[in-house]
Design a protein around this motif. Structure first.
Motif, mmCIF file in Angstrom:
data_model
loop_
_atom_site.group_PDB
_atom_site.id
_atom_site.type_symbol
_atom_site.label_atom_id
_atom_site.label_comp_id
_atom_site.label_asym_id
_atom_site.label_seq_id
_atom_site.Cartn_x
_atom_site.Cartn_y
_atom_site.Cartn_z
ATOM 1 N N CYS A 100 -9.013 2.493 -6.537
ATOM 2 C CA CYS A 100 -7.798 2.403 -5.962
ATOM 3 C C CYS A 100 -6.609 2.387 -7.069
ATOM 4 C CB CYS A 100 -7.583 0.913 -5.212
ATOM 5 S SG CYS A 100 -8.462 0.675 -3.639
ATOM 6 N N VAL A 103 0.949 7.314 -6.792
ATOM 7 C CA VAL A 103 2.206 7.094 -5.914
ATOM 8 C C VAL A 103 3.202 6.835 -6.996
ATOM 9 C CG1 VAL A 103 3.000 5.529 -4.248
ATOM 10 C CG2 VAL A 103 0.916 6.460 -3.819
ATOM 11 N N TRP A 134 -2.865 4.264 -6.575
ATOM 12 C CA TRP A 134 -1.499 3.590 -6.895
ATOM 13 C C TRP A 134 -0.805 3.978 -8.218
ATOM 14 C CZ3 TRP A 134 2.097 0.358 -5.987
ATOM 15 C CH2 TRP A 134 2.894 -0.480 -7.037
ATOM 16 N N ILE A 171 -3.189 0.630 2.253
ATOM 17 C CA ILE A 171 -3.076 1.969 2.313
ATOM 18 C C ILE A 171 -4.187 2.554 1.581
ATOM 19 C CG2 ILE A 171 -1.650 4.077 1.332
ATOM 20 C CD1 ILE A 171 0.823 2.205 1.599
ATOM 21 N N PHE A 225 -0.727 -2.386 -1.411
ATOM 22 C CA PHE A 225 -0.958 -0.986 -1.103
ATOM 23 C C PHE A 225 -2.390 -0.903 -1.399
ATOM 24 C CE2 PHE A 225 -1.876 2.842 -3.537
ATOM 25 C CZ PHE A 225 -1.121 3.645 -2.742
ATOM 26 N N GLU A 226 -3.257 -1.610 -2.209
ATOM 27 C CA GLU A 226 -4.620 -1.159 -2.124
ATOM 28 C C GLU A 226 -5.242 -1.761 -0.831
ATOM 29 O OE1 GLU A 226 -6.022 -3.215 -5.433
ATOM 30 O OE2 GLU A 226 -5.558 -1.701 -7.000
ATOM 31 N N VAL A 271 2.754 -5.589 -5.057
ATOM 32 C CA VAL A 271 3.025 -4.509 -4.311
ATOM 33 C C VAL A 271 1.635 -3.606 -4.437
ATOM 34 C CG1 VAL A 271 4.186 -2.495 -4.033
ATOM 35 C CG2 VAL A 271 5.492 -4.641 -4.529
ATOM 36 N N ARG A 272 1.062 -3.689 -5.716
ATOM 37 C CA ARG A 272 -0.355 -2.925 -5.818
ATOM 38 C C ARG A 272 -1.208 -3.355 -4.951
ATOM 39 N NH1 ARG A 272 -3.627 -2.345 -11.521
ATOM 40 N NH2 ARG A 272 -5.927 -1.679 -10.290
#
Length: 370
Positions: free
Chosen positions: A126, A133, A130, A60, A56-57, A52-53
């Motif tokens: 990043c 959030v 992360w 997003i 995400f990086e 997920v990270r």
């Protein structure tokens, strides 16, 4: 041998007060007690967090950096200079090492110009986006899980009925997700940007995991959720300030930093020792005789407090720079590679062809470490 070790590890006197055994904590009549086997799920969840990270990086964090005006560093190709290289090799006490350093810097400079994604990720860091959030989501989830609990308002309720305290669904997911997240940080820490407090970060992550795991197995779950909530509150602001710092939004960064410093001091150096540790150190003997778990749990909390004092020292240094100088970087932002380069001797050639030797730590040549 394995059976003997397991029997010793789960000896009742290590985990429970003297008048109780594991047999007294059997799941029955709708009551569910914490078990070490519940924590196995944190391993696959940590891997999920890594995936997920990564997504995400890419989807997003990096677009967010561009929208905030963060641009990648420009890579400059190093041209071969026979005069300078000859001077390095002949004058250095370790010519082989110097030649290797020159080669590494050349390859680094050329690779930097070809990998803007890496530069952009490093500049924005990043990891800050992360973590911000996650901490925000965890803090909101913690408030939802605790706002209607009596021990959120009266700390003596933490020990009411201990250790026969059934695990709630909200407590289960709060613990599992927090532990999985920190486990994912441990798995990635050697690949992330190394800061001055790299060793302290490792100690912090492992101490946090050990504390959470022990508090889960020993059913210190009520106070454990309070500890997590306190830590997440200030971490949100810290990561937010870093993001705006990389974006060069100085006014926003400074404003968030001031709020963060105040929240950090209040939560980590006032509420944590004088409310939480007081609750775990003073109140329990009123409910049960002290045992190994009582001392070990408080010992781990004190380790976290020592780390808080260390980071408070760094924060105060940043406050000093904020008030009397310029605050341009996170106090922990230097990576080890940069620190090594800053201390090296440099050789330059002026317009007349003369070779000039300067030291990276000399006047005008040292990097401004914050």
């Amino acid at each position: 041998m394995i059976g003997t070790i397991s029997e010793w590890l789960w000896w009742d006197r290590l985990w429970l007060p003297g008048n109780l055994t594991w047999a007294d904590l059997k799941d029955e009549e709708g009551l569910v007690y914490a078990r070490a086997s519940h924590l196995y799920v944190t391993v696959p969840y940590a891997l999920v967090f890594l995936v997920v990270r990564y997504v995400f990086e890419r989807l997003i964090a990096i677009p967010l950096a561009a929208s905030l005006g963060v641009t990648e560093k420009t890579g400059y190709k190093v041209e071969h200079n026979a005069v300078l290289e000859h001077y390095f090799i002949t004058k250095s006490k370790h010519p082989g090492q110097v030649k290797s350093t020159l080669t590494q810097r050349y390859h680094r400079s050329t690779s930097d110009s070809k990998s803007p994604l890496h530069e952009l990720s490093s500049l924005l860091d990043c990891l800050c986006s992360w973590r911000m959030v996650f901490y925000l989501a965890a803090f909101i989830g913690g408030i939802i899980a605790l706002y209607d609990k009596p021990w959120f308002y009266n700390l003596r309720e933490v020990w009411n009925g201990y250790p026969r305290q059934s695990v709630l669904d909200s407590q289960y997911w709060y613990y599992i997700l927090e532990m999985s997240f920190y486990f994912s940080l441990v798995l990635r820490i050697t690949f992330d940007v190394k800061r001055k407090d790299f060793k302290e970060q490792i100690i912090h992550h492992w101490a946090t995991l050990t504390l959470l795991a022990f508090s889960w197995c020993g059913n210190y779950i009520r106070v454990g959720t309070l500890v997590m909530l306190i830590h997440d509150s200030s971490d949100i602001l810290l990561e937010s300030a870093k993001i705006f710092n990389y974006a060069k939004w100085e006014s926003t960064c400074n404003g968030i930093f001031v709020v963060f410093a105040a929240v950090f001091i209040v939560t980590r150096l006032i509420i944590f020792p004088f409310w939480i540790i007081h609750c775990t150190w003073v109140y329990p003997p009123d409910y049960y005789p002290p045992f190994f778990g009582y001392y070990f749990f408080n010992f781990m909390l004190v380790i976290l407090l020592m780390l808080h004092i260390f980071w408070a020292y760094l924060i105060l240094r940043m406050v000093k720079m904020f008030l009397f100088g310029s605050l341009t970087k996170d106090e922990r932002s230097d990576n080890e590679e940069d620190e090594e380069e800053d201390g090296e001797t440099s050789v330059t050639e002026d317009n007349d062809g003369h070779v000039k030797v300067t030291n990276g730590c000399g006047a005008g040549g040292g990097a401004n470490h914050h």
